[in-house]
Design a protein around this motif. Structure first.
Motif, PDB file in Angstrom:
ATOM      1  N   GLY A 196      15.043  -5.325 -10.155  1.00 16.69           N
ATOM      2  CA  GLY A 196      14.661  -5.837  -8.849  1.00 16.69           C
ATOM      3  C   GLY A 196      15.848  -6.137  -7.961  1.00 16.69           C
ATOM      4  N   THR A 226       5.896 -15.845  -0.701  1.00 13.70           N
ATOM      5  CA  THR A 226       5.564 -15.446  -2.065  1.00 13.70           C
ATOM      6  C   THR A 226       5.854 -16.544  -3.085  1.00 13.70           C
ATOM      7  OG1 THR A 226       6.074 -13.200  -1.405  1.00 13.70           O
ATOM      8  CG2 THR A 226       5.961 -13.622  -3.768  1.00 13.70           C
ATOM      9  N   TRP A 227       6.922 -17.323  -2.853  1.00 10.19           N
ATOM     10  CA  TRP A 227       7.294 -18.326  -3.867  1.00 10.19           C
ATOM     11  C   TRP A 227       7.018 -19.767  -3.445  1.00 10.19           C
ATOM     12  CZ3 TRP A 227       6.792 -15.329  -7.496  1.00 10.19           C
ATOM     13  CH2 TRP A 227       7.408 -14.081  -7.558  1.00 10.19           C
ATOM     14  N   GLN A 260       0.823  -1.220   0.000  1.00  6.71           N
ATOM     15  CA  GLN A 260       0.000   0.000   0.000  1.00  6.71           C
ATOM     16  C   GLN A 260       0.854   1.265   0.000  1.00  6.71           C
ATOM     17  OE1 GLN A 260      -2.486  -0.921   3.400  1.00  6.71           O
ATOM     18  NE2 GLN A 260      -1.275   0.307   4.823  1.00  6.71           N
ATOM     19  N   TYR A 320      15.701 -16.225  -2.894  1.00  7.33           N
ATOM     20  CA  TYR A 320      16.529 -15.070  -3.256  1.00  7.33           C
ATOM     21  C   TYR A 320      17.991 -15.295  -2.878  1.00  7.33           C
ATOM     22  CZ  TYR A 320      12.411 -12.290  -4.387  1.00  7.33           C
ATOM     23  OH  TYR A 320      11.275 -11.811  -4.977  1.00  7.33           O
ATOM     24  N   ASP A 365      11.481  -4.359   3.807  1.00  9.52           N
ATOM     25  CA  ASP A 365      11.512  -5.384   2.771  1.00  9.52           C
ATOM     26  C   ASP A 365      11.769  -6.734   3.403  1.00  9.52           C
ATOM     27  OD1 ASP A 365      11.533  -5.243  -0.365  1.00  9.52           O
ATOM     28  OD2 ASP A 365      12.840  -6.890   0.228  1.00  9.52           O
ATOM     29  N   ILE A 366      11.375  -7.807   2.713  1.00  7.89           N
ATOM     30  CA  ILE A 366      11.646  -9.126   3.273  1.00  7.89           C
ATOM     31  C   ILE A 366      13.143  -9.463   3.209  1.00  7.89           C
ATOM     32  CG2 ILE A 366       9.349 -10.063   2.735  1.00  7.89           C
ATOM     33  CD1 ILE A 366      10.734 -11.678   0.448  1.00  7.89           C
ATOM     34  N   PHE A 426       5.343 -13.586   4.411  1.00  6.31           N
ATOM     35  CA  PHE A 426       5.122 -13.650   2.965  1.00  6.31           C
ATOM     36  C   PHE A 426       5.821 -14.887   2.406  1.00  6.31           C
ATOM     37  CE2 PHE A 426       3.302  -9.524   1.760  1.00  6.31           C
ATOM     38  CZ  PHE A 426       3.593  -8.703   2.845  1.00  6.31           C
TER      39      PHE A 426
HETATM   40  O1  CP3 Z   1       3.318  -3.757   1.607  1.00 10.33           O
HETATM   41  C1  CP3 Z   1       3.879  -2.702   1.934  1.00 10.33           C
HETATM   42  O2  CP3 Z   1       3.449  -1.573   1.625  1.00 10.33           O
HETATM   43  C2  CP3 Z   1       5.104  -2.760   2.827  1.00 10.33           C
HETATM   44  C3  CP3 Z   1       6.371  -2.732   2.202  1.00 10.33           C
HETATM   45  C4  CP3 Z   1       6.957  -3.944   1.480  1.00 10.33           C
HETATM   46  C5  CP3 Z   1       7.934  -3.792   0.474  1.00 10.33           C
HETATM   47  N1  CP3 Z   1       8.394  -5.026   0.125  1.00 10.33           N
HETATM   48  C6  CP3 Z   1       8.375  -2.492  -0.050  1.00 10.33           C
HETATM   49  C7  CP3 Z   1       9.074  -2.454  -1.320  1.00 10.33           C
HETATM   50  C8  CP3 Z   1       6.776  -5.304   1.667  1.00 10.33           C
HETATM   51  C9  CP3 Z   1       5.800  -6.024   2.589  1.00 10.33           C
HETATM   52  C10 CP3 Z   1       7.708  -5.973   0.813  1.00 10.33           C
HETATM   53  C11 CP3 Z   1       7.888  -7.440   0.779  1.00 10.33           C
HETATM   54  C12 CP3 Z   1       8.610  -8.063  -0.327  1.00 10.33           C
HETATM   55  N2  CP3 Z   1       9.781  -7.655  -0.914  1.00 10.33           N
HETATM   56  C13 CP3 Z   1       8.264  -9.289  -0.914  1.00 10.33           C
HETATM   57  C14 CP3 Z   1       7.112 -10.156  -0.487  1.00 10.33           C
HETATM   58  C15 CP3 Z   1       5.829  -9.569  -0.914  1.00 10.33           C
HETATM   59  C16 CP3 Z   1       5.532  -9.821  -2.343  1.00 10.33           C
HETATM   60  O3  CP3 Z   1       5.437  -8.817  -3.073  1.00 10.33           O
HETATM   61  O4  CP3 Z   1       5.324 -10.959  -2.669  1.00 10.33           O
HETATM   62  C17 CP3 Z   1       9.221  -9.590  -1.905  1.00 10.33           C
HETATM   63  C18 CP3 Z   1       9.226 -10.812  -2.816  1.00 10.33           C
HETATM   64  C19 CP3 Z   1      10.178  -8.557  -1.887  1.00 10.33           C
HETATM   65  C20 CP3 Z   1      11.422  -8.426  -2.708  1.00 10.33           C
HETATM   66  C21 CP3 Z   1      11.385  -7.168  -3.456  1.00 10.33           C
HETATM   67  N3  CP3 Z   1      11.681  -5.928  -2.927  1.00 10.33           N
HETATM   68  C22 CP3 Z   1      10.951  -6.957  -4.799  1.00 10.33           C
HETATM   69  C23 CP3 Z   1      10.524  -8.060  -5.729  1.00 10.33           C
HETATM   70  C24 CP3 Z   1      10.996  -5.571  -5.044  1.00 10.33           C
HETATM   71  C25 CP3 Z   1      10.555  -4.843  -6.273  1.00 10.33           C
HETATM   72  C26 CP3 Z   1      11.677  -4.397  -7.108  1.00 10.33           C
HETATM   73  C27 CP3 Z   1      11.212  -3.414  -8.160  1.00 10.33           C
HETATM   74  O5  CP3 Z   1      12.083  -2.866  -8.837  1.00 10.33           O
HETATM   75  O6  CP3 Z   1      10.006  -3.185  -8.284  1.00 10.33           O
HETATM   76  C28 CP3 Z   1      11.455  -4.938  -3.880  1.00 10.33           C
HETATM   77  C29 CP3 Z   1      11.630  -3.496  -3.671  1.00 10.33           C
HETATM   78  C30 CP3 Z   1      10.520  -2.853  -2.951  1.00 10.33           C
HETATM   79  N4  CP3 Z   1      10.067  -3.285  -1.748  1.00 10.33           N
HETATM   80  C31 CP3 Z   1       9.785  -1.697  -3.339  1.00 10.33           C
HETATM   81  C32 CP3 Z   1       8.897  -1.428  -2.304  1.00 10.33           C
HETATM   82  C33 CP3 Z   1       7.938  -0.277  -2.180  1.00 10.33           C
HETATM   83  C34 CP3 Z   1      10.005  -0.862  -4.588  1.00 10.33           C
HETATM   84  C35 CP3 Z   1      10.925   0.224  -4.138  1.00 10.33           C
HETATM   85  C36 CP3 Z   1      11.127   1.325  -5.095  1.00 10.33           C
HETATM   86  O7  CP3 Z   1      11.593   1.048  -6.220  1.00 10.33           O
HETATM   87  O8  CP3 Z   1      10.891   2.459  -4.687  1.00 10.33           O
END
Ligand code: CP3
Length: 381
Positions: free
Chosen positions: A99, A212-213, A31, A157, A80-81, A210
């Motif tokens: 990512g 997730t996978w 969110q 990961y 982040d996780i 989470f």
């Molecule tokens: O839900 C929320 O608002 C809380 C914040 C949150 C983030 N990551 C912020 C974030 C939570 C709960 C996560 C968990 C997370 N991180 C998971 C499990 C949840 C899921 O989506 O299944 C996983 C697999 C990750 C690993 C991860 N971190 C990924 C795949 C990415 C995205 C990379 C990308 O380029 O989009 C991140 C980065 C990340 N984590 C962002 C956010 C808001 C993007 C940050 C940005 O680019 O500003």
């Protein structure tokens, strides 16, 4: 100061206990994030995602951004996780458009044997500080959700070194050296339990794992490499075994006293979210967790029938519904609410509304508003 009262909005806590609520609570995975212009502005100022997550004041600022805009029933810690493997020394970094990645992935028994549970109040202190800061800022308006990755999802990961299309490296490890993979999952599990216990002590009022996978595993491999570790987390958190050990290690009474009366009475609920977990709902409902989060590949009516009121269910609108018009979104929200009630003997109790996975950066905040408002409107008792 975090005072010892129940959050003013306690719909989420009540729904997780399957108690009556005035309407169904809603929060959304991811969110806080790039779909919000105010998030993009903060990110521009802060520089990088990791810079944001590691700065408690900025983490707090972006955690509450969606609450200022929408009538959400919970905040989720901005983090982040992948903080756990980062603290284990794998060194997390992000490549724009690709990512998360690790500079030092673990791929064999020798590097797995060197891993240790990080210290929560030093190596992961920034997470606990963020929680304490957010609790002060929230002032008990809504509960704060803390979270962790599941042992299996973290291992994906850690072994792949980043995201993966086919999980070839970790599946090869599962087949060629299952003992080493179990050792990795075991240290991850210890770390997740210590991490969630520390988050709870710092002020998190609900915890979510989470997985997730988990859904990329065959059923027999899921039952060997993911499910038992999720169950161990639920059991040990419930018994508070590590919580106690941690208090003894000097976390101290101050944090323990931050618990609200509500938490002392009921404990801190745990939600196990998994993509592709529909085949295992009966097992997850028996895991000891209070809530199970499901994706959109299962009808909530079926999920409710199969879990028989043993847990609360969280979900499960397809996130892509947000690309539809506000009217289409409202209709889908109604279907999701009604599907849950149909499988739950006509009652909306025990439902936490959410998406089946996270929001994406290209989604329209006004569509998110339509969703949140429709949940409350259509579920009002
Ligand atoms: O839900 C929320 O608002 C809380 C914040 C949150 C983030 N990551 C912020 C974030 C939570 C709960 C996560 C968990 C997370 N991180 C998971 C499990 C949840 C899921 O989506 O299944 C996983 C697999 C990750 C690993 C991860 N971190 C990924 C795949 C990415 C995205 C990379 C990308 O380029 O989009 C991140 C980065 C990340 N984590 C962002 C956010 C808001 C993007 C940050 C940005 O680019 O500003």
């Amino acid at each position: 100061m975090t005072d010892a009262t129940t959050p003013k909005n306690d719909r989420l806590l009540r729904a997780l206990r399957r108690e009556p609520v005035d309407c169904t609570p809603v929060w959304l995975m991811r969110q806080a994030g790039r779909y919000l212009p105010e998030y993009r502005a903060t990110r521009q100022r802060a520089g990088s995602f990791l810079g944001m997550a590691k700065n408690p004041d900025i983490a707090c600022e972006v955690t509450v951004q969606p609450l200022a805009r929408f009538d959400l029933d919970a905040a989720i810690l901005f983090s982040d996780i992948l903080t756990i493997p980062d603290a284990m020394g794998l060194e997390l970094y992000f490549v724009e458009g690709e990512g998360p990645k690790f500079r030092h992935p673990v791929r064999d028994a020798a590097s797995i044997a060197k891993l240790a549970v990080p210290d929560m109040e030093t190596e992961l202190r920034y997470v606990m500080d963020a929680i304490r800061t957010i609790r002060r800022e929230l002032d008990n308006r809504v509960p704060l959700i803390g979270f962790s990755g599941s042992p299996w999802t973290l291992a994906c990961y850690m072994v792949e070194g980043g995201g993966s299309d086919n999980y070839s490296r970790i599946k090869a490890l599962a087949l060629n050296d299952p003992k080493a993979l179990h050792q990795l999952l075991s240290v991850n599990t210890d770390a997740v339990i210590a991490y969630l216990s520390a988050q709870r002590a710092a002020g998190a009022q609900v915890l979510q794992v989470f997985d997730t996978w988990g859904g990329v595993l065959s059923p027999s491999m899921y039952r060997e490499f993911s499910l038992p570790y999720l169950t161990r987390i639920a059991h040990e958190l419930q018994r508070g075994v590590l919580r106690q050990a941690q208090d003894e290690r000097g976390l101290g009474q101050a944090q323990v006293l931050r618990q609200t009366q509500d938490e002392r009475d009921h404990g801190t609920p745990l939600i196990l979210f998994g993509k592709g977990n529909a085949p295992y709902l009966e097992a997850l409902a028996a895991s000891g967790a209070e809530g199970v989060g499901v994706d959109w590949l299962v009808e909530l009516s079926e999920a409710a029938r199969r879990t028989q009121g043993k847990v609360a269910l969280q979900g499960n609108l397809d996130p892509a519904i947000l690309y539809g018009s506000p009217d289409a979104i409202r209709a889908q929200v109604r279907n999701t609410l009604d599907s849950y009630a149909e499988g739950n003997g006509g009652s909306r109790e025990g439902h936490v509304f959410n998406l089946g996975h996270g929001l994406s950066p290209d989604m329209d905040p006004e569509h998110v508003r339509a969703l949140v408002d429709a949940v409350h409107e259509f579920s009002r008792r």
